[in-house]
Structure formats: C-alpha cells, structure tokens
Motif scaffolding. Structure first.
Motif, PDB file in Angstrom:
ATOM      1  N   ARG A 209       0.831  -1.202   0.000  1.00 34.88           N
ATOM      2  CA  ARG A 209       0.000   0.000   0.000  1.00 34.88           C
ATOM      3  C   ARG A 209       0.867   1.255   0.000  1.00 34.88           C
ATOM      4  O   ARG A 209       0.509   2.270  -0.610  1.00 34.88           O
ATOM      5  N   ALA A 210       2.000   1.195   0.679  1.00 27.50           N
ATOM      6  CA  ALA A 210       2.923   2.334   0.660  1.00 27.50           C
ATOM      7  C   ALA A 210       3.493   2.528  -0.737  1.00 27.50           C
ATOM      8  O   ALA A 210       3.656   3.660  -1.209  1.00 27.50           O
ATOM      9  N   GLU A 211       3.768   1.422  -1.414  1.00 29.20           N
ATOM     10  CA  GLU A 211       4.309   1.513  -2.765  1.00 29.20           C
ATOM     11  C   GLU A 211       3.283   2.118  -3.719  1.00 29.20           C
ATOM     12  O   GLU A 211       3.625   2.931  -4.583  1.00 29.20           O
ATOM     13  N   VAL A 212       2.013   1.733  -3.558  1.00 26.37           N
ATOM     14  CA  VAL A 212       0.959   2.284  -4.409  1.00 26.37           C
ATOM     15  C   VAL A 212       0.811   3.781  -4.170  1.00 26.37           C
ATOM     16  O   VAL A 212       0.707   4.582  -5.115  1.00 26.37           O
ATOM     17  N   PHE A 213       0.816   4.193  -2.906  1.00 22.33           N
ATOM     18  CA  PHE A 213       0.648   5.610  -2.587  1.00 22.33           C
ATOM     19  C   PHE A 213       1.855   6.413  -3.070  1.00 22.33           C
ATOM     20  O   PHE A 213       1.699   7.517  -3.612  1.00 22.33           O
TER      21      PHE A 213
END
Length: 380
Positions: A209-213
């Motif tokens: 999720r951090a990578e997506v954001f």
C-alpha cells in the motif's frame, strides 16, 4: 505480500532494520521488565515528589520521541511532562530550565555521541539544584551512556542491540526508545506490547500500500497528526526528507494548525498522510481535515492511518486501518503508525535512486551530527 527480493530498498540495512521492528519491540519490553526492580527503586522516590518536573530530551528523531510521549505521560501521571530538544536546551538553558525545581531529565539517543546529548545533561546539572538522569539509548559504547553509567543520580537503560540502526535514518531506534519510555513510566503492559507488535506486523504485511501511494510521485508530502501523533507526523516528514536526500519537499503540522498558513503548500503535486487519533474527540478534527483535503487534492492523494473504529473511512488505498489496538492511547498507536511513514520514505528513496543507507555520500548531512561547538555556560 510482495516478494522480499523485489521490495523497495531490499538488501539495505534500512529495510532490514525497518522490517524486524515488531520483534525488536518485544525484546525491548523484555529488557524493561527484567530491570523493573531497579527502575522502581530509581523512579519511585522521584515520582513521589509532587513538584517533580519530567523533561524528555533528544536531538532530531530522538527529540520527537519526547514529543510523542509527553502528552500521554502527562495525562497518565498527572504531572508536568515537557518535551524539550537538546538543541534548545543547550542553546537556551536558562530559558528552557527557568524554574529550579526537582527534575527528571530523560535523554533519548541512538548513539549518544551527538555533541548536544552529553552537553544537555551537563548543563542541566549546572543550572538545576536537583536533577536526576534517565538515559535511554541504543549504544552502550556511546559517550552519553558511558558518562552516566554507575552514577548515583543516573540510570542508563539500553534498548536491544538490534535497535542500534546501522542505516542513516533512525527506524527501530526511534520506535524502541518510544516504546521503552512508555513502559518505564507507565508500567509493564504485555497486552499492549503484543497489540502494538501485531499492528506493526499488519503494516509490514501490507507494505504494498505504501508503494501504491508513493507511485503518485509527489513533489510535496505532508504529514498531519494531533496530540501525540503530531510527533510522528514530524518524524515521518524527516524520514522522507532524509532518505530522498531532500528530493521531496516535506511538511508536518497538526490537523488544526495546518489551516493557519501551511495549507498554502497544497497543489496538484502534493500528497498528504493523516495519522488519525483514537480519541473520539480529537478524531473529529482529524476527520474534518481529511474531508477538506480530499475535496482539495482528491481521494487518492490523501492517506489516513487509523485504528479500527477511529472514524469514517474511504475507499481503496485512501485508508490504512489497523486492528487490535482498541483502548490504547495515541502514544502507543504511534509505534506501529510511524512504520507507514518509514515505508513511504524507503519507497520514495528507492524510486528516486538514492542510496538509502547513505543518502549524503558527500558528508553534507551526517548520521551523527558534526561541526557543533559546545560553548561553556558562564555563571552570572
């Protein structure tokens, strides 16, 4: 979960130290529990004094440990607890320690070798009639730990050896010192430690999720938090700034404070992370700013981090909700919450092609601060 070999920062000390934090937290709790009798003997007479002032101090990330812990400790201990950075204490000691009252100075330090770390304790001894020192540090060989080891008015508490980060940025050292001071002054709480460790594992298991954001590639990244969570907003902003070598402009503030000028930073290149309070009253202000921000920059540009039941949630990647933290104060929530900021910093660093473990190879910024002259305090 992503293949560990393909994670941002894979193979770096920073990624390794970030990823093992839940295990290190359990170890830190064990250290505090093992030394409980010694801690009680040291602290009990001090805490019995009604006019005792507790000052939490450190530099940089270590100072932010105090900013997170101070509000929670003041509320639970029903006494004055202040967070004062060593950089402020050393440069303005008579202003920061203006009242000569019995004081417990709690010093946080990863290495204990920053020039201000030892100087702050020495200056406190000069300007105060009665001061005791609780040193929470990751490095037994550091100047701060060595200076206070065995001293009658001092107690040195070491965090786990694995918390003494080798990478440039403080990750496990920050969270271990924060968890340790909560346990030291509020008492052993195995259930809270396990809940926090499990929540940290939830963050790490969902690191995609951090990578997506981060894939939005913001030029500006804002972190907001209220009460104790303001401290991790500041720490998260510093982590991104450090690990991208200044490549992303970062800002921090409280939910209410952001409208008073700093909101001018918002544009189409800005992303925002809001650490939402578990306190129902405080959370109202967090939720207000989240709604306002989503209207201003779009849902996908605003990420909230909250515990279950902490308020309204959105869709997709716009909310990161951690479970099992019911009933815990925001200072406890800060321990797993800050992993989100750390992951965003690690991801942004990798995307920018920065050497995560050594983002400033020229030495322009150092892991242990250099170039500081400590001037003698003249008596007058």
């Amino acid at each position: 979960m992503s293949d560990p070999r393909s994670r941002p920062g894979a193979g770096t000390a920073t990624e390794r130290e970030l990823s093992r934090q839940p295990e290190v937290w359990r170890e830190a709790a064990g250290i505090v529990a093992d030394r409980r009798a010694e801690l009680t003997a040291f602290l009990e007479p001090l805490l019995a004094e009604p006019d005792l002032r507790i000052v939490l101090t450190g530099a940089g990330s270590s100072a932010f440990v105090g900013e997170v812990a101070a509000p929670a400790l003041a509320r639970r201990l029903h006494r004055r607890v202040e967070a004062v950075a060593t950089t402020d204490l050393v440069s303005d000691p008579r202003g920061r320690l203006a009242e000569d009252v019995p004081t417990l100075l709690v010093s946080f330090a990863r290495s204990g070798d920053s020039p201000e770390s030892l100087a702050a304790t020495e200056i406190a001894d000069q300007v105060l009639t009665r001061v005791h020192h609780l040193v929470i540090t990751c490095a037994p060989e550091g100047r701060l730990a060595r200076a206070h080891a065995g001293e009658t008015q001092s107690l040195v508490l070491l965090t786990p050896a694995r918390s003494n980060d080798e990478g440039f940025a403080m990750t496990s050292s920050f969270t271990s010192m924060l968890l340790s001071v909560l346990l030291v002054l509020l008492g052993d709480d195995p259930a809270a430690v396990e809940a926090v460790a499990e929540a940290g594992r939830q963050v790490l298991d969902a690191r995609d999720r951090a990578e997506v954001f981060a894939a939005r590639s913001p030029r500006r990244l804002v972190f907001l938090g209220s009460g104790p969570l303001a401290g991790i907003a500041r720490e998260s902003a510093l982590k991104v700034l450090e690990l991208t070598a200044g490549g992303i402009d970062t800002y921090f503030d409280s939910a209410l404070g952001f409208r008073h000028g700093p909101k001018a930073v918002l544009d189409e290149t800005t992303s925002v992370v809001v650490y939402a309070s578990a306190d129902p009253f405080t959370a109202r202000y967090d939720d207000d700013i989240v709604r306002e921000l989503r209207g201003a920059v779009g849902d996908d540009a605003v990420l909230t981090v909250r515990a279950t039941g902490g308020g309204p949630t959105g869709e997709g990647t716009t909310d990161w909700v951690l479970t099992g933290l019911d009933g815990l104060d925001d200072a406890w929530l800060a321990v797993p919450f800050v992993l989100v900021g750390q992951l965003l910093a690690l991801t942004a660093s990798a995307r920018a092609g920065v050497a995560t473990d050594d983002p400033f190879p020229s030495g322009a910024v150092n892991r242990v601060v250099q170039g500081v002259t400590i001037h003698p305090l003249e008596s007058h």
